[in-house]
Design a protein around this motif. Sequence first.
Motif, PDB file in Angstrom:
ATOM      1  N   PRO A 574       0.808  -1.232   0.000  1.00 19.55           N
ATOM      2  CA  PRO A 574       0.000   0.000   0.000  1.00 19.55           C
ATOM      3  C   PRO A 574       0.840   1.280   0.000  1.00 19.55           C
ATOM      4  O   PRO A 574       0.487   2.248  -0.678  1.00 19.55           O
ATOM      5  CB  PRO A 574      -0.829  -0.124   1.287  1.00 19.55           C
ATOM      6  N   ALA A 575       1.941   1.296   0.727  1.00 17.85           N
ATOM      7  CA  ALA A 575       2.733   2.523   0.837  1.00 17.85           C
ATOM      8  C   ALA A 575       3.283   2.985  -0.501  1.00 17.85           C
ATOM      9  O   ALA A 575       3.429   4.191  -0.745  1.00 17.85           O
ATOM     10  CB  ALA A 575       3.882   2.315   1.825  1.00 17.85           C
ATOM     11  N   GLU A 578       1.057   5.257  -2.595  1.00 17.18           N
ATOM     12  CA  GLU A 578       0.863   6.624  -2.118  1.00 17.18           C
ATOM     13  C   GLU A 578       1.979   7.511  -2.651  1.00 17.18           C
ATOM     14  O   GLU A 578       3.038   7.036  -3.050  1.00 17.18           O
ATOM     15  CB  GLU A 578       0.873   6.645  -0.584  1.00 17.18           C
ATOM     16  N   GLY A 600       5.295   6.520   1.683  1.00 15.80           N
ATOM     17  CA  GLY A 600       4.051   6.181   2.361  1.00 15.80           C
ATOM     18  C   GLY A 600       3.962   6.838   3.724  1.00 15.80           C
ATOM     19  O   GLY A 600       4.963   7.284   4.301  1.00 15.80           O
ATOM     20  N   GLN A 601       2.773   6.889   4.246  1.00 15.18           N
ATOM     21  CA  GLN A 601       2.517   7.583   5.500  1.00 15.18           C
ATOM     22  C   GLN A 601       2.721   6.667   6.700  1.00 15.18           C
ATOM     23  O   GLN A 601       2.717   5.444   6.593  1.00 15.18           O
ATOM     24  CB  GLN A 601       1.087   8.141   5.498  1.00 15.18           C
ATOM     25  N   THR A 602       2.898   7.289   7.859  1.00 14.02           N
ATOM     26  CA  THR A 602       3.021   6.559   9.116  1.00 14.02           C
ATOM     27  C   THR A 602       1.776   6.827   9.960  1.00 14.02           C
ATOM     28  O   THR A 602       0.961   7.701   9.657  1.00 14.02           O
ATOM     29  CB  THR A 602       4.271   7.004   9.885  1.00 14.02           C
ATOM     30  N   ASP A 604      -1.731   5.450  12.337  1.00 10.50           N
ATOM     31  CA  ASP A 604      -3.014   4.812  12.030  1.00 10.50           C
ATOM     32  C   ASP A 604      -2.827   3.404  11.471  1.00 10.50           C
ATOM     33  O   ASP A 604      -3.536   2.974  10.563  1.00 10.50           O
ATOM     34  CB  ASP A 604      -3.814   5.653  11.028  1.00 10.50           C
ATOM     35  N   ARG A 606      -0.487   2.315   9.653  1.00 11.60           N
ATOM     36  CA  ARG A 606       0.193   2.266   8.352  1.00 11.60           C
ATOM     37  C   ARG A 606       1.629   1.788   8.527  1.00 11.60           C
ATOM     38  O   ARG A 606       2.260   2.018   9.553  1.00 11.60           O
ATOM     39  CB  ARG A 606       0.193   3.644   7.698  1.00 11.60           C
ATOM     40  N   SER A 607       2.146   1.171   7.491  1.00 11.90           N
ATOM     41  CA  SER A 607       3.528   0.724   7.499  1.00 11.90           C
ATOM     42  C   SER A 607       4.242   1.303   6.290  1.00 11.90           C
ATOM     43  O   SER A 607       3.976   0.898   5.154  1.00 11.90           O
ATOM     44  CB  SER A 607       3.602  -0.808   7.465  1.00 11.90           C
ATOM     45  N   TRP A 668       5.293  -3.951   6.492  1.00 17.17           N
ATOM     46  CA  TRP A 668       4.064  -4.453   5.858  1.00 17.17           C
ATOM     47  C   TRP A 668       4.264  -5.899   5.420  1.00 17.17           C
ATOM     48  O   TRP A 668       5.312  -6.293   4.918  1.00 17.17           O
ATOM     49  CB  TRP A 668       3.716  -3.587   4.650  1.00 17.17           C
TER      50      TRP A 668
END
Length: 670
Positions: A574-575, A578, A600-602, A604, A606-607, A668
């Motif tokens: 997913p990262a 983004e 990618g974001q950190t 919540d 997220r990895s 992830w």
Amino acid sequence: MDPLNIFTQRHERFLLWVPQADSSAIPPPVLVIGTTSGTPPVFNEIGQYPLVHSNDKVGLWVLEPSAISPTLKEGVYRYWFKIQDTSPENRGPILVADPLSFTVDYSVARSIGDNARYQPASVIKYRADRLWACDLNGAESQPPPLPDQATLPSNNHLVIYELPTSWAKVGDDSRGSDVDVGTFADVLALFDRAAGGDRFASIAAVHQDAILTELGINALELLPAADAKAKGEWGYATAHYFAPDYDLGSASELRSLVETINAQGVRLFTDVVMAFGHDSYSYIDFPNFHLRPTMERDNPDSYQSHAEGQLRDGYGGNSWRYIRSAHAYDPETGAGNSTVHPAWTFHRLHLARWMADFGVNGLRLDSVNNIGNYDFVRSYKERAWELYNARYGGSADASKFLVIGEELSMPVSMVHHGILNALWNEPWQGRLRAVILGESANNDNFEWTVRKLVDCTLDDLDGTHFTDGAQAVNYITSHDIEGYRKERLYNFLKSNGIWDVEQRAKLAFALLLTSVGIPMIFAGEEFADQMDRSVDMGKKQSDPVNYSRKNDGGWRQGLFGYVAGLVKFRTKCPALGEDDTEFFHVDRSRGGKILAWRRGQTGDGRSPVIVVANFSNENTPGTEYVVPNWPDKDKSGWREVSQNRNVPTEWVAREPLLAWEAKVYTRWRE
């Protein structure tokens, strides 16, 4: 709008669309029809029959099958139209292929004039008192099954594989290899182990492996799959826009390929040439469809976009005429007398053919600047989206279709103004090739060369910039090898004195597959194929792809495995879908040649993905290299993707780096 209006009518009668201002003033086109027999095939003419001008459809010439005598029997026929040449050469009466042919047959081609231009026969089947499109053998192809949208990749998780059809086999050629043209059956063998291939069945990597399934790509871009004038090689000389290329195989074989790849979650992209053509309209109705820019220097249609005063180039064909309208039958709507743009309509029609019959899920428009008409490009793009949406009853997923343009002056404003969805990101290639040599590019220092490489949204192009990774297609190499530092990666590295091609190639792919943008792999680069026959930098990629190198048992095979691991990571993590990117470490003590960044974001749950890269000739000293400010450093579950290994928590942000090495980390897991 019925996008197939003229196709529906073609079941009922032979027809030829000639939207001239006064069609009644031209000699009636004549159908020349017959059968073939023997090997090699011989054309057995049945007769020649004039078409008649349709009473209610201006510019449409028709002939009912019942007008042919003796009466047609059920079977497959070859035919041409005999017309008065309207090109500047004015050769008089000539035979041309039907410009709407779904299948053409070069085995019974007829020459035009003294320059040995050949027009293949058009192929049609007569059955149940109607005319049907068919393959050379009479098989009637059906569209592939409609794939579930959920099974297809979104644009921000694509990895495109750009595939020409000139491949290589070991042979006795003095230049080291024989060249043959792969077929749709050979391409199928790259995805299906049970498919042995056709002309390349003798190559173990094709016959025994499913190379592209192993590689994990999820989008296949066929370099022009529509029929081209040139025989025995791939190219951009498109001649018969509605027909699959005669060298590659039949519509049925292409349909089988599409069905197979769709079932694997792979989208089909096609490369479309609309700046110039070698088509039948060059003879049938030249003034409405084509122009010679050198003969019309006062016509704005003669000039390229983004190249002040530069004439459009037909590359041996004829430039399409886009600033021209006519009052004639509209083949799209069926209206008998409408204002139409002939060239616009023609291209939108073959778009409908490929979208409907071959399930195309993406388009690459060649040389947009040489088309020279952005109103048309926008119309074509919008029509493609209409057809895509109609495929799913108006509820198509907007993230599963894309129209990409090639324009190397990088007019990103075309994307922001809705003319295109994405552009080839040509500056990315230049930056990549600079940094893997430790150099900077485009007047930036080294750090900013890497920053703009990793995040294309930072690059100021035509006064604006990309705002989404799905707007930019990044590549290490493409079929365009003309010019400085454009050749295959292997040859580029060797010419720059690099002995460890494997290490630099791995670095290049780590950057390609973790950067913002859609990564595209040119066929063969995944195992560092090299140019055997030619390194002529004045030509496009004519040297074939040598798939036998993929299983060399050495470093090339290792490189393929490395790239395959990163490709599968890129398509799923997913990262990497983004755009969020942060550089958090630049090692000034080593000349800024070791950098680390987050993709990618950190937070919540997220990895992110962390990349640490060493762009120098020296390994990091000692047993560890400390990277400060590592996001989520103390969390467990980190792994290094390129080597597919877990990283103990105590070693996170401390691992050493080899020279010219990139390491890719994430927490992830699929």
